[in-house]
Design an enzyme around this catalytic site. Structure first.
Site, PDB file in Angstrom:
ATOM      1  N   GLU A   1      40.101  44.016  54.265  1.00 56.81           N
ATOM      2  CA  GLU A   1      39.347  43.929  56.519  1.00 56.81           C
ATOM      3  C   GLU A   1      37.333  43.714  56.164  1.00 56.81           C
ATOM      4  OE1 GLU A   1      41.883  47.460  58.200  1.00 56.81           O
ATOM      5  OE2 GLU A   1      41.518  48.094  56.965  1.00 56.81           O
TER       6      GLU A   1
ATOM      7  N   ASN B   1      44.648  51.822  58.864  1.00 56.31           N
ATOM      8  CA  ASN B   1      44.589  52.604  57.720  1.00 56.31           C
ATOM      9  C   ASN B   1      45.258  53.442  59.111  1.00 56.31           C
ATOM     10  OD1 ASN B   1      44.636  52.833  55.592  1.00 56.31           O
ATOM     11  ND2 ASN B   1      42.528  53.625  55.105  1.00 56.31           N
TER      12      ASN B   1
ATOM     13  N   SER C   1      37.566  53.467  53.482  1.00 55.10           N
ATOM     14  CA  SER C   1      38.828  53.237  53.800  1.00 55.10           C
ATOM     15  C   SER C   1      38.852  53.685  55.232  1.00 55.10           C
ATOM     16  CB  SER C   1      39.905  53.373  53.448  1.00 55.10           C
ATOM     17  OG  SER C   1      39.610  55.175  53.086  1.00 55.10           O
TER      18      SER C   1
ATOM     19  N   HIS D   1      36.883  45.889  52.477  1.00 49.13           N
ATOM     20  CA  HIS D   1      37.884  47.098  51.973  1.00 49.13           C
ATOM     21  C   HIS D   1      39.162  46.741  52.225  1.00 49.13           C
ATOM     22  CE1 HIS D   1      40.842  50.269  53.868  1.00 49.13           C
ATOM     23  NE2 HIS D   1      40.976  50.798  52.603  1.00 49.13           N
TER      24      HIS D   1
HETATM   25  N1  CAA Z   1      46.347  43.944  37.725  1.00 51.30           N
HETATM   26  C1  CAA Z   1      47.050  42.930  38.101  1.00 51.30           C
HETATM   27  N2  CAA Z   1      48.542  42.441  37.524  1.00 51.30           N
HETATM   28  C2  CAA Z   1      48.659  43.992  38.643  1.00 51.30           C
HETATM   29  C3  CAA Z   1      48.338  44.900  38.578  1.00 51.30           C
HETATM   30  C4  CAA Z   1      47.052  44.802  38.380  1.00 51.30           C
HETATM   31  N3  CAA Z   1      46.438  46.046  38.431  1.00 51.30           N
HETATM   32  N4  CAA Z   1      48.775  45.999  39.300  1.00 51.30           N
HETATM   33  C5  CAA Z   1      50.250  45.537  38.884  1.00 51.30           C
HETATM   34  N5  CAA Z   1      50.136  43.981  38.987  1.00 51.30           N
HETATM   35  C6  CAA Z   1      51.026  43.276  39.162  1.00 51.30           C
HETATM   36  C7  CAA Z   1      52.665  43.753  38.268  1.00 51.30           C
HETATM   37  O1  CAA Z   1      52.231  43.394  36.364  1.00 51.30           O
HETATM   38  C8  CAA Z   1      53.420  42.209  38.219  1.00 51.30           C
HETATM   39  O2  CAA Z   1      53.203  41.036  37.635  1.00 51.30           O
HETATM   40  P1  CAA Z   1      54.193  40.156  37.342  1.00 51.30           P
HETATM   41  O3  CAA Z   1      55.014  40.167  39.723  1.00 51.30           O
HETATM   42  O4  CAA Z   1      53.873  39.026  37.571  1.00 51.30           O
HETATM   43  O5  CAA Z   1      55.250  41.080  37.359  1.00 51.30           O
HETATM   44  C9  CAA Z   1      53.090  42.345  39.609  1.00 51.30           C
HETATM   45  O6  CAA Z   1      51.695  43.257  40.552  1.00 51.30           O
HETATM   46  C10 CAA Z   1      54.916  43.178  40.656  1.00 51.30           C
HETATM   47  O7  CAA Z   1      54.626  44.581  40.241  1.00 51.30           O
HETATM   48  P2  CAA Z   1      55.162  45.800  39.580  1.00 51.30           P
HETATM   49  O8  CAA Z   1      56.306  44.215  39.048  1.00 51.30           O
HETATM   50  O9  CAA Z   1      54.430  46.215  38.797  1.00 51.30           O
HETATM   51  O10 CAA Z   1      55.449  46.524  40.735  1.00 51.30           O
HETATM   52  P3  CAA Z   1      56.472  45.937  42.299  1.00 51.30           P
HETATM   53  O11 CAA Z   1      57.253  44.335  42.450  1.00 51.30           O
HETATM   54  O12 CAA Z   1      57.382  47.120  42.325  1.00 51.30           O
HETATM   55  O13 CAA Z   1      55.446  46.143  42.909  1.00 51.30           O
HETATM   56  C11 CAA Z   1      53.294  46.226  44.181  1.00 51.30           C
HETATM   57  C12 CAA Z   1      53.920  46.916  42.780  1.00 51.30           C
HETATM   58  C13 CAA Z   1      52.417  45.307  43.995  1.00 51.30           C
HETATM   59  C14 CAA Z   1      52.264  47.871  43.943  1.00 51.30           C
HETATM   60  C15 CAA Z   1      54.415  47.286  45.359  1.00 51.30           C
HETATM   61  O14 CAA Z   1      55.090  47.952  45.651  1.00 51.30           O
HETATM   62  C16 CAA Z   1      53.762  46.619  46.343  1.00 51.30           C
HETATM   63  O15 CAA Z   1      53.197  46.069  47.085  1.00 51.30           O
HETATM   64  N6  CAA Z   1      53.559  48.735  46.950  1.00 51.30           N
HETATM   65  C17 CAA Z   1      53.404  48.690  48.192  1.00 51.30           C
HETATM   66  C18 CAA Z   1      51.623  49.216  47.751  1.00 51.30           C
HETATM   67  C19 CAA Z   1      50.808  49.403  49.009  1.00 51.30           C
HETATM   68  O16 CAA Z   1      51.116  49.821  50.493  1.00 51.30           O
HETATM   69  N7  CAA Z   1      48.920  49.691  49.468  1.00 51.30           N
HETATM   70  C20 CAA Z   1      48.356  49.173  49.904  1.00 51.30           C
HETATM   71  C21 CAA Z   1      48.443  50.935  50.173  1.00 51.30           C
HETATM   72  S1  CAA Z   1      46.830  50.990  51.055  1.00 51.30           S
HETATM   73  C22 CAA Z   1      45.718  51.466  50.748  1.00 51.30           C
HETATM   74  O17 CAA Z   1      45.674  50.840  50.182  1.00 51.30           O
HETATM   75  C23 CAA Z   1      44.543  50.913  51.419  1.00 51.30           C
HETATM   76  C24 CAA Z   1      43.994  52.541  52.086  1.00 51.30           C
HETATM   77  O18 CAA Z   1      42.285  53.053  52.016  1.00 51.30           O
HETATM   78  C25 CAA Z   1      44.430  54.172  51.642  1.00 51.30           C
END
Ligand code: CAA
Length: 283
Positions: free
Chosen positions: A152, A190, A119, A140
């Protein structure tokens, strides 16, 4: 170059999510962990995700069986020798990566691509310890990798146009939308996300507002799916600290200097969701 077999190194939160994504997209996928216990834990997490998708009707029983068939685990690096592309998702530690890349370079066929999910570490440095820097790039993913649409693609000064084209096509075949960034610490996401997250930690440290109010404010005021502390726990406090340190090292910009509270929490093993404790409790 045609990609048929994908090797993923690391079956933690990111590696597991990436392996899951590749198998779901139809690729024969082999994921490698350093020991059987970590491998079993990672594969169980992927299987649980598939069970959930099946129960929600997102995968039919037959699709789930075929997808499971495409994914295998191993603890032997040598088993990855015939992969067309490797996605490395090991710990964010440059020493570890610089040890791994020459081994992979010796092992893989000459045309195979070596992609890092780092990252914020320098992909250029990883490519420089191989005899194929033109075939080394960053790919990424974002957590949760099977759900988040973005990848990315990170281009070093040595990465060839052909490699970038192949990686762009590969990313699209995984159902992702690729963006292209130069190999500078933090890339696009990031570089913008880390100052936001660590500013939230500073606000909490300074007593400006409570954890819950800061999370609520950003969720309801800006329409973010998660507030900064929920996201910090989700991404991992250790990962956030490493990313902040890497960007700070490159630019020496105080905006990226990790706040003491973040460092103390990581020193105490509060990594977030994955360790059961972060800004919130998960036990
Ligand atoms: N495999 C398959 N499906 C998955 C899954 C997985 N591992 N994890 C979650 N899902 C699915 C769920 O089953 C759900 O499906 P449905 O809509 O069909 O029900 C869907 O994704 C949404 O999940 P949830 O209903 O459990 O919860 P939510 O609606 O609150 O969404 C989330 C969860 C997608 C994580 C959302 O909260 C979100 O987008 N959060 C922000 C995440 C983010 O910003 N990520 C980037 C972080 S930065 C990074 O990663 C990079 C770095 O280098 C630091």
């Amino acid at each position: 170059m045609e990609i048929r077999k994908v090797g993923v190194i690391g079956c933690g939160l990111m590696g597991g999510g990436i392996a899951q994504t590749c198998a779901q997209a139809g690729y024969t996928t082999l994921v490698r962990e350093i020991n059987q216990e970590l491998l079993d834990k990672g594969l169980a997490r992927i299987d649980a995700a598939w069970q959930k998708m099946e129960s929600k009707g997102k995968l039919t029983a037959q699709q789930a069986a075929e997808t499971r068939e495409r994914l295998r685990g191993t603890i032997n690096l040598e088993d990855l020798a015939d992969c067309d592309v490797i996605i490395e998702a090991v710990i964010e530690n440059m020493e570890e990566k610089l040890r791994l890349y020459p081994m992979l370079d010796r092992l893989l066929k000459p045309e195979a691509l070596l992609l890092s999910n780092t990252s914020s570490l320098s992909v250029t440095q990883m490519g420089a310890v191989t005899r194929r820097p033109d075939k080394v790039a960053g790919l990424h993913f974002f957590n949760p990798a099977p759900v988040m649409q973005l990848v990315e693609i990170v281009r070093t000064i040595s990465t060839s146009d052909e490699t970038i084209e192949t990686v762009q096509q590969f990313a699209r075949s995984l159902g992702k939308t690729p963006v292209l960034a130069k190999d500078t610490a933090g890339f696009i996401v990031n570089f913008l996300l880390i100052p936001y997250l660590i500013s939230a930690v500073r606000m909490l440290e300074n007593g400006v507002a409570s954890r819950d109010d800061i999370d609520t404010a950003m969720k309801l005021g800006c329409g973010y799916p998660m507030g900064p502390f929920t996201l910090l726990d989700y991404v991992g406090l250790d990962t956030t600290l490493w990313a902040a340190e890497a960007i700070y090292d490159e630019y020496k910009d105080p905006l990226y200097a990790p706040p003491p509270l973040l460092r103390r929490m990581v020193q105490s093993g509060y990594y977030g969701k994955k360790s059961g404790k972060g800004f919130y409790d998960y036990q």
